[in-house]
Design a protein around this motif. Structure first.
Motif, PDB file in Angstrom:
ATOM      1  N   SER A  10    -105.860 -52.208  53.807  1.00  0.00           N
ATOM      2  CA  SER A  10    -104.419 -52.171  54.067  1.00  0.00           C
ATOM      3  C   SER A  10    -103.750 -53.123  53.105  1.00  0.00           C
ATOM      4  N   THR A  11    -102.432 -53.082  53.051  1.00  0.00           N
ATOM      5  CA  THR A  11    -101.704 -53.953  52.145  1.00  0.00           C
ATOM      6  C   THR A  11    -100.564 -54.623  52.892  1.00  0.00           C
ATOM      7  N   LEU A  12    -100.110 -55.744  52.347  1.00  0.00           N
ATOM      8  CA  LEU A  12     -98.981 -56.433  52.942  1.00  0.00           C
ATOM      9  C   LEU A  12     -97.691 -55.716  52.564  1.00  0.00           C
ATOM     10  N   ARG A  13     -96.740 -55.743  53.454  1.00  0.00           N
ATOM     11  CA  ARG A  13     -95.458 -55.104  53.179  1.00  0.00           C
ATOM     12  C   ARG A  13     -94.644 -55.982  52.234  1.00  0.00           C
ATOM     13  N   PRO A  14     -93.855 -55.372  51.326  1.00  0.00           N
ATOM     14  CA  PRO A  14     -93.055 -56.155  50.389  1.00  0.00           C
ATOM     15  C   PRO A  14     -92.117 -57.132  51.078  1.00  0.00           C
ATOM     16  N   ASP A  15     -91.609 -56.794  52.270  1.00  0.00           N
ATOM     17  CA  ASP A  15     -90.661 -57.683  52.939  1.00  0.00           C
ATOM     18  C   ASP A  15     -91.330 -58.907  53.553  1.00  0.00           C
ATOM     19  N   GLU A  16     -92.654 -58.988  53.422  1.00  0.00           N
ATOM     20  CA  GLU A  16     -93.346 -60.159  53.938  1.00  0.00           C
ATOM     21  C   GLU A  16     -93.400 -61.279  52.903  1.00  0.00           C
ATOM     22  N   PHE A  17     -92.753 -61.076  51.755  1.00  0.00           N
ATOM     23  CA  PHE A  17     -92.707 -62.094  50.724  1.00  0.00           C
ATOM     24  C   PHE A  17     -91.262 -62.515  50.491  1.00  0.00           C
ATOM     25  N   SER A  18     -91.095 -63.810  50.166  1.00  0.00           N
ATOM     26  CA  SER A  18     -89.770 -64.317  49.859  1.00  0.00           C
ATOM     27  C   SER A  18     -89.405 -63.972  48.421  1.00  0.00           C
ATOM     28  N   HIS A  19     -88.139 -63.768  48.188  1.00  0.00           N
ATOM     29  CA  HIS A  19     -87.649 -63.562  46.841  1.00  0.00           C
ATOM     30  C   HIS A  19     -86.848 -64.781  46.386  1.00  0.00           C
ATOM     31  N   THR A  20     -87.137 -65.927  47.011  1.00  0.00           N
ATOM     32  CA  THR A  20     -86.457 -67.171  46.671  1.00  0.00           C
ATOM     33  C   THR A  20     -86.733 -67.558  45.225  1.00  0.00           C
ATOM     34  N   PRO A  21     -85.695 -67.830  44.426  1.00  0.00           N
ATOM     35  CA  PRO A  21     -85.938 -68.317  43.061  1.00  0.00           C
ATOM     36  C   PRO A  21     -86.671 -69.652  43.117  1.00  0.00           C
ATOM     37  N   ILE A  22     -87.680 -69.812  42.277  1.00  0.00           N
ATOM     38  CA  ILE A  22     -88.458 -71.053  42.323  1.00  0.00           C
ATOM     39  C   ILE A  22     -88.329 -71.877  41.057  1.00  0.00           C
ATOM     40  N   SER A  23     -87.822 -71.304  39.980  1.00  0.00           N
ATOM     41  CA  SER A  23     -87.740 -72.051  38.735  1.00  0.00           C
ATOM     42  C   SER A  23     -86.828 -73.257  38.895  1.00  0.00           C
ATOM     43  N   GLY A  24     -87.316 -74.399  38.417  1.00  0.00           N
ATOM     44  CA  GLY A  24     -86.552 -75.632  38.484  1.00  0.00           C
ATOM     45  C   GLY A  24     -86.661 -76.374  39.802  1.00  0.00           C
ATOM     46  N   GLU A  25     -87.304 -75.775  40.815  1.00  0.00           N
ATOM     47  CA  GLU A  25     -87.439 -76.431  42.110  1.00  0.00           C
ATOM     48  C   GLU A  25     -88.613 -77.425  42.082  1.00  0.00           C
ATOM     49  N   HIS A  26     -88.414 -78.550  42.768  1.00  0.00           N
ATOM     50  CA  HIS A  26     -89.489 -79.544  42.907  1.00  0.00           C
ATOM     51  C   HIS A  26     -89.882 -79.589  44.377  1.00  0.00           C
ATOM     52  N   TRP A  27     -91.151 -79.331  44.657  1.00  0.00           N
ATOM     53  CA  TRP A  27     -91.664 -79.217  46.013  1.00  0.00           C
ATOM     54  C   TRP A  27     -92.553 -80.410  46.334  1.00  0.00           C
ATOM     55  N   ASP A  28     -92.754 -80.613  47.610  1.00  0.00           N
ATOM     56  CA  ASP A  28     -93.766 -81.610  47.982  1.00  0.00           C
ATOM     57  C   ASP A  28     -95.157 -81.100  47.627  1.00  0.00           C
ATOM     58  N   VAL A  29     -95.417 -79.831  47.970  1.00  0.00           N
ATOM     59  CA  VAL A  29     -96.741 -79.246  47.732  1.00  0.00           C
ATOM     60  C   VAL A  29     -96.579 -77.798  47.289  1.00  0.00           C
ATOM     61  N   ILE A  30     -97.316 -77.428  46.249  1.00  0.00           N
ATOM     62  CA  ILE A  30     -97.477 -76.024  45.895  1.00  0.00           C
ATOM     63  C   ILE A  30     -98.893 -75.621  46.274  1.00  0.00           C
ATOM     64  N   VAL A  31     -99.002 -74.507  46.997  1.00  0.00           N
ATOM     65  CA  VAL A  31    -100.301 -73.939  47.367  1.00  0.00           C
ATOM     66  C   VAL A  31    -100.499 -72.679  46.555  1.00  0.00           C
ATOM     67  N   ILE A  32    -101.570 -72.645  45.757  1.00  0.00           N
ATOM     68  CA  ILE A  32    -101.886 -71.450  44.967  1.00  0.00           C
ATOM     69  C   ILE A  32    -102.913 -70.641  45.744  1.00  0.00           C
ATOM     70  N   GLY A  33    -102.488 -69.506  46.274  1.00  0.00           N
ATOM     71  CA  GLY A  33    -103.373 -68.664  47.075  1.00  0.00           C
ATOM     72  C   GLY A  33    -102.917 -68.597  48.517  1.00  0.00           C
ATOM     73  N   GLY A  34    -102.759 -67.366  49.028  1.00  0.00           N
ATOM     74  CA  GLY A  34    -102.222 -67.172  50.372  1.00  0.00           C
ATOM     75  C   GLY A  34    -103.176 -66.492  51.316  1.00  0.00           C
ATOM     76  N   GLY A  35    -104.460 -66.851  51.249  1.00  0.00           N
ATOM     77  CA  GLY A  35    -105.417 -66.371  52.240  1.00  0.00           C
ATOM     78  C   GLY A  35    -105.494 -67.327  53.413  1.00  0.00           C
ATOM     79  N   ALA A  36    -106.578 -67.244  54.166  1.00  0.00           N
ATOM     80  CA  ALA A  36    -106.706 -68.069  55.368  1.00  0.00           C
ATOM     81  C   ALA A  36    -106.642 -69.553  55.051  1.00  0.00           C
TER      82      ALA A  36
END
Length: 338
Positions: A10-36
């Motif tokens: 099966s696949t994830l639905r497109p609406d389950e992802f954010s379309h928030t612009p991320i360029s230029g944003e500074h985060w506390d933590v970036i997580v690469i990978g969205g599995g368990a």
């Protein structure tokens, strides 16, 4: 050898992802990978009120399987449904999840910069790599098409469901014969196919036979199916051995490019070099953590999720300590000034 390129269950639905612009944003933590592993870390950190960005390429290792097993309260659950649940839970506490493939990761003065394949840039104080691994199957016609259904790898994940059935064990190494011994508890009808192994010691063959298993040395040339279901393995002499399920021994390849780019140390393991981490997932690069299969090739879903949670707790503790130290420095500076 061929990659596991069959279509996922099966696949994830497109609406389950954010379309928030991320360029230029500074985060506390970036997580690469969205599995368990990655989602578990993101959930803990977002609940700790950290600004968390998850970059997910939608390729969890177990996406080909319709069900997962041995996961408390989720036995028999779809692995992609588990991921979809995790997305909703992370977003509910203000975590941001973006459908993106990471092209590069590098250290900068105040943390780390990540660049996506689409050219977006984001920075963070800390980085968690949860990119997992991929299975590479023997190059046998029909094997990849059955991957996750008639062809599986893990006795702990799928052995119980094979109870009493005709099991084929497709070994590619002498060490891989151990999988046959693990499976013996589930069935009296086990054939061990050793054509891909460069010589089986007589003692190993005799032990397998002493435990009631058949050893087939002829080469497997194809997977036999009927109405889309696996029914047997075809051999190089044109004969067929009936089996209901095949336990393969795929090569496991770490998806560790971000960790390599950052210069994280690696250690030798029985299946090859893997990123070195401590008990909480810290790598040799300060501020960079690795969790799930990116850190532990033997991590099943519950272990992967637990590693993500453990890393998040320790990482947040570091951020709190850093924030406290910065405040203490301001207090000390003000005291000197007065």
């Amino acid at each position: 050898m061929i990659d596991d390129t069959s279509s996922p269950a099966s696949t994830l639905r497109p609406d389950e992802f954010s379309h928030t612009p991320i360029s230029g944003e500074h985060w506390d933590v970036i997580v690469i990978g969205g599995g368990a592993a990655g989602l578990s870390a993101a959930l803990i950190l977002a609940r700790a009120r950290r600004r968390v960005l998850v970059l997910d390429a939608q390729e969890p290792r177990n996406r080909f399987a319709p069900h997962m097993h041995g996961v408390l309260s989720r036995d028999g659950y779809s692995p992609l449904d588990l991921v979809a649940d995790g997305h909703r839970e992370v977003r509910a506490v203000d975590g941001v999840i973006v459908d993106a493939r990471v092209a590069s990761a590098s250290a900068i003065a105040d943390g780390f910069e990540v660049v996506t394949a689409a050219g977006d840039h984001a920075t963070a104080r800390r980085l968690i790599v949860a990119t997992g691994a991929r299975d590479v199957l023997p190059d046998i016609p029909g094997l990849a098409e059955q991957w996750g259904r008639g062809v599986v790898a893990c006795p702990y994940c799928d052995g119980y469901e094979a109870s009493g059935r005709a099991i084929g064990v497709l070994a590619t190494s002498v060490g891989g014969l151990h999988k046959a011994h693990m499976l013996r508890a589930y069935s009296d009808d086990i054939t061990v196919f050793t054509g891909l192994v460069d010589g089986i010691p007589d003692e190993d063959r005799l032990v397998l036979e002493a435990r009631g298993m058949r050893v087939e040395t002829r080469a497997v040339t194809q997977v036999i199916t009927a109405a889309g279901e696996l029914t047997g393995l075809g051999l190089d002499d044109g004969s067929t051995i009936p089996v209901d399920v095949v336990f393969a021994e795929p090569a496991l390849i770490a998806l560790d490019e971000p960790l390599r780019q950052l210069g994280a140390e690696r250690s030798d393991t029985p299946i090859g070099p893997w990123t070195t981490v401590d008990a909480l997932g810290r790598t040799s690069v300060e501020g960079v953590w690795a969790v799930g299969n990116a850190a532990n090739p033997a991590a099943l879903v519950p272990i992967a999720a637990g590693s993500g949670a453990a890393a998040a707790l320790a990482l947040n503790g570091e951020l709190v300590a850093q924030d406290v130290a910065a405040a203490a420095a301001l207090v000390a500076s003000a005291a000197v000034a007065s």
